[in-house]
Design a protein around this motif. Structure first.
Motif, PDB file in Angstrom:
ATOM      1  N   ALA A  14       0.816  -1.219   0.000  1.00  0.00           N
ATOM      2  CA  ALA A  14       0.000   0.000   0.000  1.00  0.00           C
ATOM      3  C   ALA A  14       0.845   1.262   0.000  1.00  0.00           C
ATOM      4  CB  ALA A  14      -0.927   0.003   1.206  1.00  0.00           C
ATOM      5  N   GLY A  15       2.156   1.130   0.258  1.00  0.00           N
ATOM      6  CA  GLY A  15       3.009   2.315   0.261  1.00  0.00           C
ATOM      7  C   GLY A  15       3.007   3.065  -1.050  1.00  0.00           C
ATOM      8  N   SER A  16       2.609   2.424  -2.141  1.00  0.00           N
ATOM      9  CA  SER A  16       2.556   3.115  -3.422  1.00  0.00           C
ATOM     10  C   SER A  16       1.311   3.969  -3.565  1.00  0.00           C
ATOM     11  CB  SER A  16       2.574   2.110  -4.562  1.00  0.00           C
ATOM     12  OG  SER A  16       3.687   1.290  -4.448  1.00  0.00           O
ATOM     13  N   GLY A  17       0.400   3.842  -2.633  1.00  0.00           N
ATOM     14  CA  GLY A  17      -0.733   4.770  -2.645  1.00  0.00           C
ATOM     15  C   GLY A  17      -2.056   4.148  -2.999  1.00  0.00           C
ATOM     16  N   TYR A  18      -2.048   2.964  -3.587  1.00  0.00           N
ATOM     17  CA  TYR A  18      -3.318   2.364  -3.972  1.00  0.00           C
ATOM     18  C   TYR A  18      -3.576   1.119  -3.142  1.00  0.00           C
ATOM     19  CZ  TYR A  18      -3.225   5.446  -7.952  1.00  0.00           C
ATOM     20  OH  TYR A  18      -3.195   6.557  -8.741  1.00  0.00           O
ATOM     21  N   THR A  19      -4.814   0.875  -2.905  1.00  0.00           N
ATOM     22  CA  THR A  19      -5.183  -0.307  -2.158  1.00  0.00           C
ATOM     23  C   THR A  19      -6.552  -0.763  -2.680  1.00  0.00           C
ATOM     24  OG1 THR A  19      -5.678  -1.112   0.033  1.00  0.00           O
ATOM     25  CG2 THR A  19      -6.057   1.195  -0.326  1.00  0.00           C
ATOM     26  N   PHE A  20      -7.081  -1.779  -2.089  1.00  0.00           N
ATOM     27  CA  PHE A  20      -8.408  -2.242  -2.490  1.00  0.00           C
ATOM     28  C   PHE A  20      -9.375  -1.915  -1.361  1.00  0.00           C
ATOM     29  CE2 PHE A  20      -8.038  -4.929  -6.332  1.00  0.00           C
ATOM     30  CZ  PHE A  20      -6.687  -4.791  -6.538  1.00  0.00           C
ATOM     31  N   THR A  21     -10.579  -1.546  -1.725  1.00  0.00           N
ATOM     32  CA  THR A  21     -11.544  -1.239  -0.681  1.00  0.00           C
ATOM     33  C   THR A  21     -11.985  -2.541  -0.016  1.00  0.00           C
ATOM     34  OG1 THR A  21     -13.481  -1.482  -2.033  1.00  0.00           O
ATOM     35  CG2 THR A  21     -12.389   0.633  -2.120  1.00  0.00           C
TER      36      THR A  21
END
Lengths: 278, 529
Positions: A14-21
């Motif tokens: 997640a450090g790259s900024g995107y994740t899943f809801t």
């Protein structure tokens, strides 16, 4: 990344900024089990997502017995209904690379058009002999090619995570992770794709390689040098690799543990400006 | 008696021998510090325990096993690998985040929170961002939250928020946007900077003077540097907020210098990755005035100006200070106390429900245009901003940009890509979903709105979408060579013979001159070549 490890692995990248809801995660947990059963995959990898202007593609990859060759990609818009993508062919790659430009639209039937002018005859009568060819490519084809290219160019595994035995490439069950100092070096990470440079190596270099482990190209041979960003994150406990060539590709590996995986979350365009940006 | 006595003697002797033998067996070996008696005892005990078949055949192996089992590894001869040091150092720094401050501070903070919330609720922001599919992971968010708390406690900040994160090659930057309390502007820095500028100006003057003093054999350059666009004052325009960065939550926050228009115009023309070191030089063409800290600050200003949006009606223009939610009177707008929130489906449907709330940066590199007497900002116009021009064609004159609170629907397309994409966080439970806005021009910039709550965040590489390919600007044509002539051409040195011949000729001439002493000959000098 393996769909069984989604509980923790999504947080590690997640450090790259995107994740899943939370909704998407829950949906994935459910639908991927069914998917694996229906397509008879050995395991299912969450490959990533590609952001379109109007909608986002979620992509998973099913793996068969041979981890490298038996791959099938599927896409979805809602993480529940999955559609199989055809394998990429050379002709398709060529057409897509000519026609498809700009961002993904988010509509698989969207047509990219490209008019190509072929010149025949001498320069004098060039005007008459011009021959216009329109190349039409659907976005689904572009998706296939993009996934293929990303897998080809920037898919990463740590050294030793896969072994080649009797011609089959399988996960190495006794892989216990790289040590901290090993994880800080780029040559311990390999491209998970058919090797391109390996056979060009000298015998002296080959002498140190273990044929059952070192059957892939290491990242340290990539051109240009510095097309990877290697960092330790999460309290410097997790080794994170980011590709600067395909911005959005993140790989994680927990040193001294077998956990590793990569995911692509980006707009599906290659960073062609890389040489100017280093 | 004798026999009995002899028997006793023998008994005693046997006992003595046995005692001697036992003593012998009990002596410790000098090599291993073991003794045979104990060893045999252990061996026999093991034999009794295990009762192996054909014990006599394996007795040697068992003996060896027993001996081997005695060896206890006390400590490894290898030292611990040094990597633990880095992990540990970071952990020790981060541990400080989890300590409660002094009691007094706590009270102060309570008062502060009652009055103006200096510390944002990052965990709430994190929750909504996760709905939007954006985030840094919950634990990381919590660490950043604590780091922000540390920042607010250590600096006199009136307002502070998490601006985002910019990824670098070696490390990343966590960025906080802050505003000082009234009157607590950091005076030192500004004075320092002005002093620096003055010093620069002085040195420049000195150079000119010294040049003028010289007898001036060199031709004067006719080039006049274009007038420098003055920097915007703190609390206005692009320098409205101050920014703090840290590499990892827990590591010290570093304040970024304020940005100059020249840096913004240069940043628009280059495309570089951040390295993660603030003092790294920027090697680029056109040259960037400053190091990575300045470049980072310039990119932050550009991203803020381009992507900070709020739902329409949240802010309004006006003279009165409405202070229901945020008591900070912003430059030219304020929080609308009557804002009721716009329904989420509407926010997703139409871009006109979103407005920019950060001033547009003009091509001059400032938010408010300044007239540079003779040449108003042509230098930046012609060189750089083809890109910006395309982006904002609704900004025809360099003097005026789109005003504050302009709806996003008026943003222009760039490279046939619509500038914004909207999403709804959930289609299944849409009544509780949040509206998400994603910038296509600055990949990584996101905004969400849910009722009255909204937030902007940027997590990405700090680079603007550059279309299909980026064309670096070409260096200027090299200057013309100095015209070649005999006075700057290198000639061969004369050989000894040539010199002697010349000397002979000179002597002859002198002799001739002595003879004709009335006449002056001028050719001599001509022969000297």
């Amino acid at each position: 990344m393996d769909s069984n490890s989604l509980y923790y692995s999504l947080d590690l990248v997640a450090g790259s900024g995107y994740t899943f809801t939370a909704e998407q995660r829950a949906a994935l947990q459910t639908s991927l089990i069914i998917l694996r059963q229906n397509y008879n995959f050995n395991r299912v990898m969450l490959w990533g997502k590609i952001f379109g202007i109007n909608a986002d593609y979620f992509i998973v990859q099913g793996r068969g017995e041979d981890e490298l060759k038996d791959k099938k990609n599927l896409y979805s818009f809602n993480c529940v209904d999955w559609f199989l993508l055809p394998p990429a062919t050379d002709a398709m790659i060529e057409e897509v690379s000519k026609a498809a430009q700009g961002r993904f639209m988010g509509d698989p039937s969207f047509k990219y058009e490209h008019v190509e002018t072929h010149r025949q005859g001498g320069e004098a009568e060039a005007a008459e002999e011009e021959d216009e060819v329109t190349i039409k490519v659907s976005e689904e084809e572009r998706l296939v090619v993009t996934i293929h290219q990303i897998d080809r160019e920037v898919s990463v595994v740590p050294r030793g995570a896969f072994i080649k035995s009797h011609g089959l490439i399988q996960t190495n069950r006794s892989f216990n992770g790289l040590s901290h100092s090993e994880a800080g070096k780029l040559h311990n990470f390999l491209h998970f794709t058919e090797p391109k440079n390996l056979k060009k190596k000298s015998i002296l270099e080959m002498a140190y390689l273990d044929p059952s482990i070192d059957f892939l190209d290491p990242l340290s041979d990539d051109t240009p040098k510095g097309s990877w960003s290697l960092q330790f994150e999460c309290g410097s406990n997790v080794c994170v690799l980011r590709s600067l060539l395909w911005l959005g590709l993140t790989f994680y590996h927990v040193p001294m543990a077998p956990q590793h995986g990569y995911i692509y979350m980006g707009d599906g365009t290659k960073n062609l400006d890389l040489p100017f940006m280093l | 008696m004798e026999a009995r006595g002899g028997k006793q003697d023998m008994e005693q002797q046997k006992l003595h021998t046995a005692a001697c033998l036992k003593a012998f067996m009990l002596t410790n070996s000098t090599k291993t510090n073991l003794n045979l008696y104990d060893h045999l005892t252990r061996l026999l005990m093991r034999l009794m325990d295990e009762r192996p078949p054909d014990a006599v055949d394996v007795i040697e192996d068992m003996s060896r096993d027993v001996k081997r089992a005695l060896f206890v590894e006390r400590q490894s001869t290898l030292r611990a690998a040094p990597h633990t040091a880095a992990t540990q150092r970071l952990a020790e720094r981060q541990r400080l985040l989890f300590t409660r401050g002094e009691e007094g501070d706590q009270e102060d903070e309570l008062v502060a929170t009652a009055d103006t919330p200096a510390l944002p609720n990052v965990s709430e922001v994190g929750f909504y961002l996760e709905q939007a599919g954006v985030g840094l992971g919950r634990e990381e968010m919590q660490r950043i939250f604590l780091a922000l708390k540390q920042l607010v406690e250590s600096q006199p900040l009136q307002h502070c928020r998490l601006w985002g994160k910019i990824l670098g090659i070696e490390s990343n930057y966590v960025i906080a946007e802050a505003e000082y309390r009234e009157g607590e502007e950091e005076e030192e820095q500004s004075t320092e900077e002005t002093a620096e500028e003055e010093r620069e100006a002085e040195t420049r003057d000195d150079e000119e003077e010294s040049e003028a003093k010289e007898s001036n054999p060199l031709p004067q350059s006719t080039y006049k540097p274009p007038p420098v666009v003055p920097k915007e004052a703190n609390r206005t325009g692009v320098n409205k907020f101050v920014y703090y960065v840290c590499k990892e939550p827990g590591l010290p926050w570093v304040k970024l210098p304020s940005v100059t228009p020249a840096q913004i115009t240069a940043a628009r023309q280059i495309r570089k990755f951040f390295t993660g070191r603030l003092d790294a030089p920027i090697a680029s063409y056109p040259p960037f005035p400053g190091n990575e800290a300045n470049y980072l600050r310039a990119q932050i200003a550009r991203i803020s100006a381009g992507t900070h949006v709020s739902p329409q009606g949240f802010y309004q223009f006006g003279e009165e200070e409405g202070d229901e939610e945020e008591a900070i009177p912003r430059d030219s707008y304020e929080v609308n106390p009557d804002f009721e929130g716009i329904p989420v489906p509407e926010m997703v449907e139409s871009l006109s429900t979103w407005v920019h709330h950060v001033q547009h940066i003009l091509q001059q590199g400032r938010c408010t245009w300044v007239n540079l007497a003779a040449k108003p900002e042509e230098e930046s116009y012609e060189e750089g901003d083809a890109e910006e021009k395309e982006e904002e064609p609704d900004e025809p004159e360099p003097e005026v940009g789109p005003s504050l609170l302009t709806p996003l629907s008026e943003d222009a397309e760039l490279f046939h890509t619509p500038p914004w994409s909207t999403r709804i966080s959930s289609t299944l439970t849409s009544q509780y979903a949040v509206a998400v806005l994603r910038s296509n021009l600055w990949p990584g910039a996101h905004a969400y709105v849910c009722g009255k709550k909204f937030e902007n965040i940027y997590i990405g590489w700090g680079l603007k979408f550059a279309g299909d390919s980026y064309n670096p600007s070409v260096p200027p044509v090299p200057q013309k060579e100095y015209p070649s002539g005999p006075e700057i051409t290198e000639a061969l040195d004369p050989t000894l013979e040539e010199e002697e011949m010349l000397n002979a000729a000179l002597e002859e001439q002198q002799a001739a001159q002595e003879e004709l002493d009335d006449m002056d000959e001028e050719e001599e000098e001509g022969d000297d070549d």
